[in-house]
Design a protein around this motif. Structure first.
Motif, PDB file in Angstrom:
ATOM      1  N   ARG A 321     -39.472  23.416   3.253  1.00 53.62           N
ATOM      2  CA  ARG A 321     -38.306  22.677   2.753  1.00 53.62           C
ATOM      3  C   ARG A 321     -38.453  21.204   3.094  1.00 53.62           C
ATOM      4  NH1 ARG A 321     -32.807  24.669   1.718  1.00 53.62           N
ATOM      5  NH2 ARG A 321     -33.775  26.681   2.210  1.00 53.62           N
ATOM      6  N   PHE A 322     -38.214  20.352   2.098  1.00 54.11           N
ATOM      7  CA  PHE A 322     -38.138  18.914   2.324  1.00 54.11           C
ATOM      8  C   PHE A 322     -36.698  18.489   2.104  1.00 54.11           C
ATOM      9  CE2 PHE A 322     -38.437  14.468   0.664  1.00 54.11           C
ATOM     10  CZ  PHE A 322     -38.803  13.876   1.866  1.00 54.11           C
ATOM     11  N   GLU A 323     -36.083  17.989   3.156  1.00 53.22           N
ATOM     12  CA  GLU A 323     -34.664  17.630   3.137  1.00 53.22           C
ATOM     13  C   GLU A 323     -34.533  16.130   3.342  1.00 53.22           C
ATOM     14  OE1 GLU A 323     -30.534  19.285   5.235  1.00 53.22           O
ATOM     15  OE2 GLU A 323     -32.487  19.670   6.161  1.00 53.22           O
ATOM     16  N   TYR A 324     -33.640  15.502   2.582  1.00 57.48           N
ATOM     17  CA  TYR A 324     -33.533  14.042   2.626  1.00 57.48           C
ATOM     18  C   TYR A 324     -32.063  13.630   2.500  1.00 57.48           C
ATOM     19  CZ  TYR A 324     -33.462  14.923  -2.417  1.00 57.48           C
ATOM     20  OH  TYR A 324     -33.161  15.418  -3.666  1.00 57.48           O
ATOM     21  N   GLY A 325     -31.739  12.489   3.107  1.00 61.52           N
ATOM     22  CA  GLY A 325     -30.370  11.991   3.057  1.00 61.52           C
ATOM     23  C   GLY A 325     -30.001  11.286   4.340  1.00 61.52           C
ATOM     24  N   TRP A 326     -29.072  11.934   5.128  1.00 53.09           N
ATOM     25  CA  TRP A 326     -28.556  11.312   6.340  1.00 53.09           C
ATOM     26  C   TRP A 326     -28.067   9.895   6.013  1.00 53.09           C
ATOM     27  CZ3 TRP A 326     -32.638  14.814   6.597  1.00 53.09           C
ATOM     28  CH2 TRP A 326     -32.397  15.967   7.349  1.00 53.09           C
ATOM     29  N   TRP A 334     -20.454   0.517   6.600  1.00 56.90           N
ATOM     30  CA  TRP A 334     -21.478  -0.076   5.754  1.00 56.90           C
ATOM     31  C   TRP A 334     -22.349   1.022   5.162  1.00 56.90           C
ATOM     32  CZ3 TRP A 334     -26.444  -2.341   8.278  1.00 56.90           C
ATOM     33  CH2 TRP A 334     -26.847  -1.534   9.354  1.00 56.90           C
ATOM     34  N   GLY A 335     -23.251   0.629   4.285  1.00 53.17           N
ATOM     35  CA  GLY A 335     -24.075   1.608   3.582  1.00 53.17           C
ATOM     36  C   GLY A 335     -23.399   2.056   2.305  1.00 53.17           C
ATOM     37  N   PHE A 442     -33.000   2.457  12.042  1.00 56.78           N
ATOM     38  CA  PHE A 442     -31.640   2.948  12.229  1.00 56.78           C
ATOM     39  C   PHE A 442     -30.634   1.900  11.756  1.00 56.78           C
ATOM     40  CE2 PHE A 442     -27.787   3.077  14.806  1.00 56.78           C
ATOM     41  CZ  PHE A 442     -27.385   4.390  14.640  1.00 56.78           C
ATOM     42  N   PRO A 443     -29.585   2.292  11.038  1.00 53.31           N
ATOM     43  CA  PRO A 443     -29.117   3.659  10.757  1.00 53.31           C
ATOM     44  C   PRO A 443     -29.371   4.114   9.324  1.00 53.31           C
ATOM     45  CG  PRO A 443     -27.297   2.162  10.414  1.00 53.31           C
ATOM     46  CD  PRO A 443     -28.530   1.305  10.672  1.00 53.31           C
ATOM     47  N   TRP A 444     -30.458   3.636   8.712  1.00 50.02           N
ATOM     48  CA  TRP A 444     -30.651   3.937   7.300  1.00 50.02           C
ATOM     49  C   TRP A 444     -31.176   5.356   7.088  1.00 50.02           C
ATOM     50  CZ3 TRP A 444     -27.994   1.009   4.311  1.00 50.02           C
ATOM     51  CH2 TRP A 444     -27.746  -0.316   4.688  1.00 50.02           C
TER      52      TRP A 444
END
Length: 498
Positions: A321-326, A334-335, A442-444
């Protein structure tokens, strides 16, 4: 041990702005065709016993019903345009709210475009029998008189299955995972859960669907209907539902077969004291346990998670599994939405099967999650993530793959967005530890290649025997729990008393 039928996954209950939800109509059909086998858009259409509630909410509902009626011809046209015989099936339907009797969605066996908003439930059921429609009750575990499913009013000829999981939560029983917590009708009422209905003698198969209100069919973790059919046609799907050859999954497209004396899930058997039960499960993560229940009690457990793979495990496919986001926590102030564009390259191995785990949020009319290209050695993916409008604040999306390889197989992730970054790991490394990919400091946003799951842990098959004296009807079903929390439930099998 399989049924010889195909497992098809789709969404039979989903909403958008045609009604009183959000998200455009065209977008919903595009998303569905991109990753599902079948799709029923079911606009909020009427509520015979609606009351006048506080504020402007009743007006919002009634206005949504007006929008659904006025745009119904457009729904019919898009269903016809998007259908691809043998690849993607569209189903026409709409939703009837019921304060006293519970909510149903009606599904039509063709694309003729009927829009018969019959208020009386018994008259609607008679219409459904004559027309060949299905009426599926959903979020059943609300209390009676608060849009909970009144099974005493059910017509089994048109309502052979119950939607037991959606974005509302799970209605298997009142202490099951995924409690009701996202709506105003309160928690789960014991008397309106699946196990209670089965104990009362109702014979209902099970499905799940999203009931999503952001116009995203098949949103991960919200629920999918699994249908066992010989081919991907509307006729075959409806036949399977009528015969309860269905099961429910929360997100991962778990493959589940369940037999009793060689009769598959959904069937009713005449009395026999000897019962030979067979179960086969293929998951997309470690399977923590598989449970067989009889009359609401577990009578057998299997624990694939405890098996220790040996060197021969490399001869079989692994799950990766390849998981992405956070990314930035909203409290930081922000963000925003992150665009993802990445390639998965497999060297020294072959991709055999994959499915996307795309979540409902964030709602965005101009972005899409897509598998752009798939070959035995490469995947190209376009996606986007943000920690907003998510079920349980889960911002990550994922792709999960079955890959045939060995300890030397290399997997490389190459990102163009949200930044230029790259990660390469061998299967030998991933067999012992996962690994992170940080797109920026961090925190990207960040991503993760999960630890490998060997076939001994993601697939299981077993048999055992049970007996009964025949003093009462017995019902059996299978429950699957993966290590990542994703679940599946089979439709029951019934054995009649003497």
């Amino acid at each position: 041990m399989t049924s010889g039928l195909n497992n098809y996954f789709g969404d039979l209950h989903n909403h958008n702005q045609v009604g009183y939800a959000q998200g455009s109509l065209d977008r919903s059909f595009e998303i569905a065709r991109n990753h599902l086998d079948f799709y029923a858009f079911t606009p909020h259409s009427y509520w015979p016993d609606v009351e006048d509630y506080d504020g402007k909410i009743t007006h919002k509902w009634k206005n949504g019903f007006h929008i659904a009626r006025s745009r119904w011809p457009e729904v019919v046209e898009l269903a016809k345009q998007f259908e691809q015989p043998g690849e993607f099936v569209t189903i026409l339907g709409y939703e009837r709210h019921g304060t006293q009797e519970g909510d149903y969605h009606i599904l039509f066996p063709d694309l003729k475009g009927d829009y018969e908003l019959i208020e009386d439930l018994s008259e609607l059921q008679a219409f459904a029998r004559q027309r060949g429609c299905l009426l599926i009750p959903h979020h059943p575990a609300n209390r009676l008189g608060h849009r909970g499913f009144d099974a005493s009013k059910m017509d089994p000829a048109v309502s052979p299955v119950l939607e037991i999981h959606s974005e509302w939560g799970c209605a298997e029983h009142d202490r099951a995972p995924f409690p009701y917590k996202r709506h105003t009708e309160g928690g789960r009422w014991t008397k309106h859960t699946l196990q209670s209905y089965l104990n009362q003698g109702y014979r209902l198969g099970v499905v799940a669907s999203t009931d999503d209100h952001l116009g995203h069919p098949g949103g991960y973790r919200e629920g999918l209907a699994a249908i066992k059919a010989a081919e991907l046609t509307r006729e075959a799907l409806f036949d399977a539902i009528r015969n309860r050859r269905t099961y429910a999954v929360t997100g991962d497209r778990i493959e589940l077969d369940f037999f009793l004396n060689d009769q598959m899930m959904g069937q009713e058997l005449e009395f026999t004291s000897e019962r030979r039960l067979k179960v086969h499960v293929r998951g997309w993560d470690e399977i923590d346990r598989v449970e067989v229940l009889k009359n609401g009690r577990v009578i057998h457990r299997d624990f694939p998670v405890d098996r220790e793979p040996d060197q021969s495990a490399w001869d079989k496919p692994v799950v990766l599994r390849f998981e992405y986001g956070w990314g930035p926590w909203p409290a930081l102030g922000w963000g925003g939405t992150a665009d993802w564009n990445f390639t998965v390259d497999i060297a020294g191995g072959q991709l055999q099967q994959m499915h996307p785990c795309f979540t409902t949020g964030p709602l965005d009319e101009f972005r899409r999650d897509r598998i752009l290209e798939q070959t035995p050695n490469q995947l190209k993916v376009q996606s986007f993530t943000a920690l907003k409008q998510q079920v349980d604040d889960w911002s990550q999306k994922a792709i999960v793959m079955r890959i045939q390889g060995d300890a030397n197989t290399k997997v490389s992730i190459s990102c163009n967005q949200p930044s230029e970054c790259q990660l390469t790991q061998t299967f030998a490394e991933l067999a012992t530890s996962n690994e992170m990919l940080f797109t920026r400091p961090f925190p990207w946003e960040s991503a993760m290649l999960h630890r490998l799951v060997f076939q001994d842990n993601w697939e299981t098959e077993f048999e055992f025997e049970d007996h009964s004296d025949g003093n009462k009807d017995d019902w059996y079903y299978v429950r699957v729990i993966q290590a990542n929390g994703e679940m599946a439930w089979s439709s029951p099998i019934w054995v009649n008393k003497k």
